[in-house]
Design a protein around this motif. Structure first.
Motif, PDB file in Angstrom:
ATOM      1  N   PHE A   1      -3.362  -1.483  -5.582  1.00 54.79           N
ATOM      2  CA  PHE A   1      -4.324  -0.402  -5.818  1.00 54.79           C
ATOM      3  C   PHE A   1      -4.367   0.061  -7.264  1.00 54.79           C
ATOM      4  O   PHE A   1      -5.300   0.719  -7.668  1.00 54.79           O
ATOM      5  CB  PHE A   1      -3.947   0.753  -4.874  1.00 54.79           C
TER       6      PHE A   1
ATOM      7  N   ARG B   1     -10.753   2.522  -2.662  1.00 51.23           N
ATOM      8  CA  ARG B   1     -10.015   2.596  -1.402  1.00 51.23           C
ATOM      9  C   ARG B   1      -9.833   1.210  -0.800  1.00 51.23           C
ATOM     10  O   ARG B   1     -10.736   0.388  -0.841  1.00 51.23           O
ATOM     11  CB  ARG B   1     -10.727   3.518  -0.409  1.00 51.23           C
ATOM     12  N   GLY B   2      -8.647   0.988  -0.290  1.00 50.38           N
ATOM     13  CA  GLY B   2      -8.339  -0.328   0.267  1.00 50.38           C
ATOM     14  C   GLY B   2      -8.016  -1.354  -0.802  1.00 50.38           C
ATOM     15  O   GLY B   2      -7.894  -2.549  -0.528  1.00 50.38           O
ATOM     16  N   GLY B   3      -7.860  -0.898  -2.045  1.00 52.57           N
ATOM     17  CA  GLY B   3      -7.745  -1.796  -3.193  1.00 52.57           C
ATOM     18  C   GLY B   3      -6.482  -2.643  -3.262  1.00 52.57           C
ATOM     19  O   GLY B   3      -6.408  -3.584  -4.060  1.00 52.57           O
ATOM     20  N   SER B   4      -5.489  -2.341  -2.425  1.00 46.68           N
ATOM     21  CA  SER B   4      -4.281  -3.167  -2.456  1.00 46.68           C
ATOM     22  C   SER B   4      -4.577  -4.607  -2.044  1.00 46.68           C
ATOM     23  O   SER B   4      -3.916  -5.535  -2.503  1.00 46.68           O
ATOM     24  CB  SER B   4      -3.213  -2.591  -1.527  1.00 46.68           C
ATOM     25  N   ASP B   5      -5.557  -4.783  -1.173  1.00 43.77           N
ATOM     26  CA  ASP B   5      -5.971  -6.147  -0.801  1.00 43.77           C
ATOM     27  C   ASP B   5      -6.391  -6.906  -2.045  1.00 43.77           C
ATOM     28  O   ASP B   5      -6.059  -8.077  -2.227  1.00 43.77           O
ATOM     29  CB  ASP B   5      -7.175  -6.102   0.162  1.00 43.77           C
TER      30      ASP B   5
ATOM     31  N   SER C   1       0.856  -1.188   0.000  1.00 41.11           N
ATOM     32  CA  SER C   1       0.000   0.000   0.000  1.00 41.11           C
ATOM     33  C   SER C   1       0.888   1.232   0.000  1.00 41.11           C
ATOM     34  O   SER C   1       2.106   1.127   0.152  1.00 41.11           O
ATOM     35  CB  SER C   1      -0.833   0.046   1.283  1.00 41.11           C
ATOM     36  N   ALA C   2       0.260   2.382  -0.089  1.00 44.06           N
ATOM     37  CA  ALA C   2       0.972   3.636   0.111  1.00 44.06           C
ATOM     38  C   ALA C   2       1.233   3.810   1.600  1.00 44.06           C
ATOM     39  O   ALA C   2       0.568   3.197   2.430  1.00 44.06           O
ATOM     40  CB  ALA C   2       0.119   4.785  -0.405  1.00 44.06           C
TER      41      ALA C   2
ATOM     42  N   GLU D   1       1.644   4.212  -3.926  1.00 42.39           N
ATOM     43  CA  GLU D   1       2.058   2.813  -3.949  1.00 42.39           C
ATOM     44  C   GLU D   1       3.368   2.635  -4.724  1.00 42.39           C
ATOM     45  O   GLU D   1       4.143   1.731  -4.435  1.00 42.39           O
ATOM     46  CB  GLU D   1       0.957   1.947  -4.565  1.00 42.39           C
TER      47      GLU D   1
ATOM     48  N   THR E   1      -2.524   8.434   0.589  1.00 39.66           N
ATOM     49  CA  THR E   1      -3.587   8.524  -0.420  1.00 39.66           C
ATOM     50  C   THR E   1      -4.534   9.688  -0.090  1.00 39.66           C
ATOM     51  O   THR E   1      -4.943  10.437  -0.982  1.00 39.66           O
ATOM     52  CB  THR E   1      -4.358   7.191  -0.504  1.00 39.66           C
TER      53      THR E   1
END
Ligand code: ASP
Ligand code: MG
Length: 410
Positions: free
Chosen positions: A135, A149-153, A40-41, A73, A46
């Motif tokens: 992300f 948002r939270g897209g790194s998961d 993540s960042a 990121e 972000t």
């Protein structure tokens, strides 16, 4: 063996923490595993970038916003690759464009369509630890997109699915998924395992551990996710398919609490076709998501309709409903003093009497129930907000979730 590890913003907050991430990756590599790391960042980054965009324009161009916010990121992936190399390991950062994480073109909420394997496989073969910025995606025309948002998961789960990884670990600042919010109930405990369906319910009810989309994707491709803390050792929580969970005596896995909704009631709505449709179409046209909807049985050809929306949409929803109310001479009222408490558990499918037990527990605390809604594995009650935390603690206790009542699986 291939492992995908994802690190959230607090785990890569500064170079010191990035060094810890690098150490763990090297340790896994030392055990003979291929390692892909999604980052993540840095925490807060972000939001900082989004604020800048909104300083520059009231409605900043969506394509350019994605170009901007995807940089957070990129910074952490480059820093991690630099750190790994400094520690003497082969490492390479690969951006979405370079490994072709292809998404659709919905800027800000893009969905991944495909991931090309060759480039990653090639870099792994050369002995690299691979670092991928979470992300971000790229659409078919080469535009940078972001996954929400939270897209790194979701990036991590998508990579694990595409490459058929043996393990997908999500490192965050909590050591797993809890039965309820430990800030409200000091008897909350970490779950060893939770099913995808339960995790989805908990996430949509406000548990912020994993992005909802990542859980949907994991369920679709059957990728077990291990949620762990990057800051302390611990067993974590495995999010997996139901069949992998040995059913214990407990029927309920979690209790959630949400203070972020308001209740709007339209009194004395003429009982004839088309009115509910008008109300809820107008709300959806205004992009307002309605959560619970309750309509009672009609009395003398009138009935009351009550629904809940998030606080951020309250004013807009009230205005729209009031306008329709005027036309049909129905009175509209809004109540902001509510809390929604819910119990979630796949055990509900096979156990009778869970709803009545919930109502009895609330009654035992003198709490009045204003609205009820259920799904196959969830029961939610709207109550007066001042009783919210009390309700959570009572439900947690009487459904046998309190820490001392349950022996941990070994
Ligand atoms: N940095 C992005 C966010 O804050 C994505 C992520 O952290 O997963 O939403
Ligand atoms: Mg996150």
């Amino acid at each position: 063996m291939l492992v995908v590890q994802k690190y959230g913003g607090t785990s890569v907050r500064d170079v010191e923490r990035i060094k810890n991430v690098a150490k763990r990756a090297i340790e896994y590599k030392g055990r003979g595993m291929d390692v892909i790391i999604v980052v993540s960042a840095m925490s807060g980054e972000t939001d900082r970038l989004l604020n800048l965009a909104h300083e520059a324009a009231k409605f900043p161009d969506e394509r350019e916003v994605d170009v901007l916010i995807s940089t957070g990121e990129q910074v952490t992936s480059a820093l991690l690759a630099i750190t790994l190399r400094e520690m003497g390991h082969k490492a390479v950062s690969l951006l979405a464009d370079q490994i072709r994480i292809i998404s659709d073109s919905s800027y800000g909420t893009a969905r991944i369509a495909s991931i090309e394997e060759e480039k990653i496989r090639g870099a792994l073969k050369e002995g690299n630890i691979i670092v991928v910025p979470g992300f971000q995606g790229v659409d078919r025309d080469g535009n940078i997109t972001t996954l929400g948002r939270g897209g790194s998961d979701t990036t991590a789960v998508a990579l694990a699915a595409a490459l058929r990884a043996d393990l997908c670990e999500i490192y965050t600042d909590v050591d797993g998924v809890y039965t309820t919010d430990p800030n409200i109930c000091d008897k909350a405990r970490r779950l060893d395992k939770i099913s995808y369906d339960e995790m989805l319910e908990m996430a949509s009810l406000g548990a912020k551990v994993l992005q909802i989309r990542s859980v949907e994707l994991a369920q679709k491709y059957n990728v077990p996710i291990m949620v762990k803390s990057s800051l302390m050792e611990g067993k974590g929580t495995l999010v997996c398919k139901e069949e992998m969970i040995v059913m214990e005596k407990v029927v309920i896995s979690g209790v959630t609490y949400n203070k972020n909704e308001v209740k709007i009631t339209i009194n004395r709505v003429p009982d004839k076709p088309g009115i509910a449709s008008r109300i809820f179409s107008s709300l959806s046209d205004a992009n307002i998501v309605v959560d619970m909807i309750v309509q009672n049985v009609s009395h003398d050809n009138y009935n009351d309709i009550t629904f809940t929306v998030v606080k951020a949409d309250a004013k807009k929803a009230f205005k729209i409903t009031e306008e329709i109310g005027k036309e049909i001479s129905a009175k509209v009222a809004m109540d902001e003093d509510i809390a929604k408490v819910s119990i979630v558990g796949i055990g509900m499918r096979s156990h009778a009497g869970i709803a009545s037990k919930m109502f009895t527990i609330l009654a035992g605390e003198g709490i009045n129930i204003e609205l009820i809604s259920t799904s196959e594995i969830k029961i939610s009650c709207v109550i007066e907000s001042k009783y919210g935390e009390l309700a959570v603690r009572a439900l947690h206790k009487h459904f046998g979730l309190d820490a001392e009542d349950v022996r941990e699986e070994s």
